[in-house]
Enzyme design. Sequence first.
Site, PDB file in Angstrom:
ATOM      1  N   ASP A 157      -1.750   2.151   5.681  1.00  0.00           N
ATOM      2  CA  ASP A 157      -2.211   2.764   4.440  1.00  0.00           C
ATOM      3  C   ASP A 157      -1.114   3.684   3.918  1.00  0.00           C
ATOM      4  O   ASP A 157       0.009   3.255   3.757  1.00  0.00           O
ATOM      5  CB  ASP A 157      -3.527   3.491   4.692  1.00  0.00           C
ATOM      6  CG  ASP A 157      -4.410   3.563   3.461  1.00  0.00           C
ATOM      7  OD1 ASP A 157      -3.885   3.887   2.382  1.00  0.00           O
ATOM      8  OD2 ASP A 157      -5.620   3.312   3.562  1.00  0.00           O
ATOM      9  N   ASN A 212       0.833  -1.201   0.000  1.00  0.00           N
ATOM     10  CA  ASN A 212       0.000   0.000   0.000  1.00  0.00           C
ATOM     11  C   ASN A 212       0.867   1.250   0.000  1.00  0.00           C
ATOM     12  O   ASN A 212       1.438   1.604  -1.013  1.00  0.00           O
ATOM     13  CB  ASN A 212      -0.947  -0.070   1.207  1.00  0.00           C
ATOM     14  CG  ASN A 212      -2.176   0.782   1.053  1.00  0.00           C
ATOM     15  OD1 ASN A 212      -2.109   1.879   0.534  1.00  0.00           O
ATOM     16  ND2 ASN A 212      -3.313   0.281   1.509  1.00  0.00           N
TER      17      ASN A 212
END
Length: 360
Positions: A283, A237
């Site tokens: 993230d 990510n």
Amino acid sequence: MVLHPAATALASLVLALPAAVPVGTAASSVPLVRAGDVNGHSSAEQAVGTLAGPPGAPPGVCPSGTSYGPPLPATSVVAAKIRSGFSFLEGPVWLADRGFLLVSDMGAATGSERVQPSTIRRFTPPATFDTFLAIAGSNGLALTPDGQQLVAATHDQRSVSTYRIDDLTRGVVATNYQGRAFNSPNDVAVRSDGVVYFTDPNFQRGNRPDQMSGRTSVFRVSGGQVSLVDETLRQPNGIALSPDGTTLYVGAYGENKIYKYAVQPDGSTGARSVFVSYVGGPDGATIDCAGNVYWASGADGLVHVYSPAGNQLGTIRAGSSGTTNVAFGGSDRRTLYVTSGPTNDSGLYSVRLNVPGYPY
């Protein structure tokens, strides 16, 4: 950067790519510094040479030889909401010479292929929002070393693209690896000499065919050539480079781990090790000029801050959940912008910190 299925179910060259350019071959290396300059290597090197700074940090952002104290004013910090009500914000990037922040706003998947539309929105402090690019197809955003183009992970075309900031013409960085389409490029990091690193999970692939045989990977683009960094990570990510350019950080969302890779002077990567073993769904990420690592966590709504040694220094809370990404901005680059919040009420937050950092 992720809109996870569980949460939601150069110039004009690329718009009409000539047949002479093989599909999947980068039509130019980053940065693209002149319209029509397909290679652009010498111009890129000259542009980088005028902007002093460490090799990993964006040019002109982090002065060499500067020492810094603790980055956070306290071990637990709360960011203030600027505005919410967006679809799903991602990929903030600060444009210092223009004084505004750009963010990707991804909508719900549409069409038979179930591809998510994406708009790039502009925030001009203190409170003005408008549409910068209505049809962008973007997730993570970065800048070319000369600061004149966005480098965007663009899931609409399963590619990495550029957008020239002055006229929004689209260029290409990478369209496939060895003839196979990427899944859905998600986040990007750009070294000061123009080498691009990006992650390729499958979060925005939709119903399009899987040409990577189930693999989700990390890639590098140098001199127009796409190389594989790692094909063993589960849903890579966020991605970022240390200021000295010797370490590449990658968050594996599907493993709840952040990995680090040794980076060689030519941009190639060496040994991999675990940097942090749990972050609650890592993230997007950014780095400050002291090398501290800021990682957004979708599961707990926090930004986790780590020293270069991997020691947790504290947390920053934005929305209650769904914190997706971070970037430094403001006139002194000490304002941390955070994208956070649930789908259809995603928001932009900010907090003042003690150490300046990267604009993406």
